[in-house]
Enzyme design. Structure first.
Site, PDB file in Angstrom:
ATOM      1  N   SER A 209       0.866  -1.183   0.000  1.00  0.00           N
ATOM      2  CA  SER A 209       0.000   0.000   0.000  1.00  0.00           C
ATOM      3  C   SER A 209       0.896   1.225   0.000  1.00  0.00           C
ATOM      4  CB  SER A 209      -0.883   0.011   1.250  1.00  0.00           C
ATOM      5  OG  SER A 209      -1.490   1.273   1.455  1.00  0.00           O
TER       6      SER A 209
ATOM      7  N   TYR B 178      -1.759  -1.117  10.238  1.00  0.00           N
ATOM      8  CA  TYR B 178      -1.790  -1.325   8.788  1.00  0.00           C
ATOM      9  C   TYR B 178      -0.513  -0.811   8.132  1.00  0.00           C
ATOM     10  CZ  TYR B 178      -3.591  -1.091   3.981  1.00  0.00           C
ATOM     11  OH  TYR B 178      -3.777  -1.247   2.631  1.00  0.00           O
TER      12      TYR B 178
END
Length: 253
Positions: free
Chosen positions: A132, A145
């Site tokens: 990401s 995350y």
């Protein structure tokens, strides 16, 4: 392209788009997912397995089944991941941290662990890990995350070094904000955490890119097919963002 492709979290979202793109390109497709209903909705000619990628026994069984059915593997798309909690680091429960790390990082590691011997034996292949842009810049209110997505970049670069001498490439794809149900959940949680509306957060994400827009799942899928193809035969150890060029990773108006 021809070849045998495994995609984790392949029954919906970005993973489903990857599966459809590889299928359209002529590859054999196998999708693994925790969502039984989503798997049931996948085409009958795809291999399908209900698997929790954070469970080593389940991952080992998946690769044993692939070996039995296909006799090998050409491409691993380690795509499974969860958003994790949206909160300041001091408000994150250890259990939520561990769950996010387990799916996003442990899952990629376990799939790589069991794919590597298969790929090395045949002397060719590709591993693609979905990270990401949070793994490139960090992201406030998303510590678990971001930490996991930074970590899989290190995993991917190390795999490129270990597998390269055996003719196997590894690259990491970093999606930006991707249109779809998963991102909608993130938008709603961030709006609550930041005291903003959902639309304000959405516009902040879009404004944080030089192209001023979200990406779509098929954009990520197209990059995956390219990186798995012979056209990218000397592309390895790379971290490639598909994000419309993130210029401000902390979207605020």
């Amino acid at each position: 392209m021809t070849g045998r492709v495994l995609i984790t979290a392949g029954a919906s979202g970005v993973g489903r788009a990857m599966a459809e793109a590889f299928d359209a390109a002529g590859a054999q497709v196998w999708v693994a997912d925790v969502d039984a209903a989503a798997l049931q909705a996948c085409p009958d000619h795809w291999g399908r397995s209900q698997v929790d990628v954070s469970d080593e026994a389940a991952v080992a069984a998946l690769f044993a089944e692939i070996a039995a059915q296909w006799g090998g593997l050409d491409v691993l798309c380690a795509n499974a991941g969860i958003a994790g909690p949206t909160a300041l680091v001091e408000d994150v429960a250890l259990s939520d941290w561990q769950k996010c790390i387990s799916v996003n990082l442990d899952g990629a590691f376990l799939c790589a662990k069991y794919a590597a011997p298969m790929l090395k034996r045949q002397g060719r292949g590709a591993v693609l890990i979905t990270s990401s842009t949070a793994g490139q810049y960090g992201y406030p209110n998303r510590a678990p995350y971001a930490a996991a997505k930074w970590a899989v970049i290190g995993l991917g670069k190390t795999l490129a070094m270990e597998l390269g001498p055996h003719g196997v490439r590894c690259n990491v794809i970093c999606p930006g904000a991707v249109e779809g149900p998963r991102m909608e959940g993130v938008l709603q949680r961030e709006a609550t955490a930041k005291g903003m509306t959902r639309d304000q957060v959405y516009q902040g994400y879009a404004a944080g890119t030089s192209m001023g827009r979200f990406v779509e799942a098929h954009d990520i899928a197209a990059m995956a097919v390219f990186l798995a193809s012979d056209a990218a035969r000397l592309v390895s150890g790379q971290v490639i963002a598909v994000d419309g060029h993130t210029v401000n990773p902390d979207p605020k108006l």
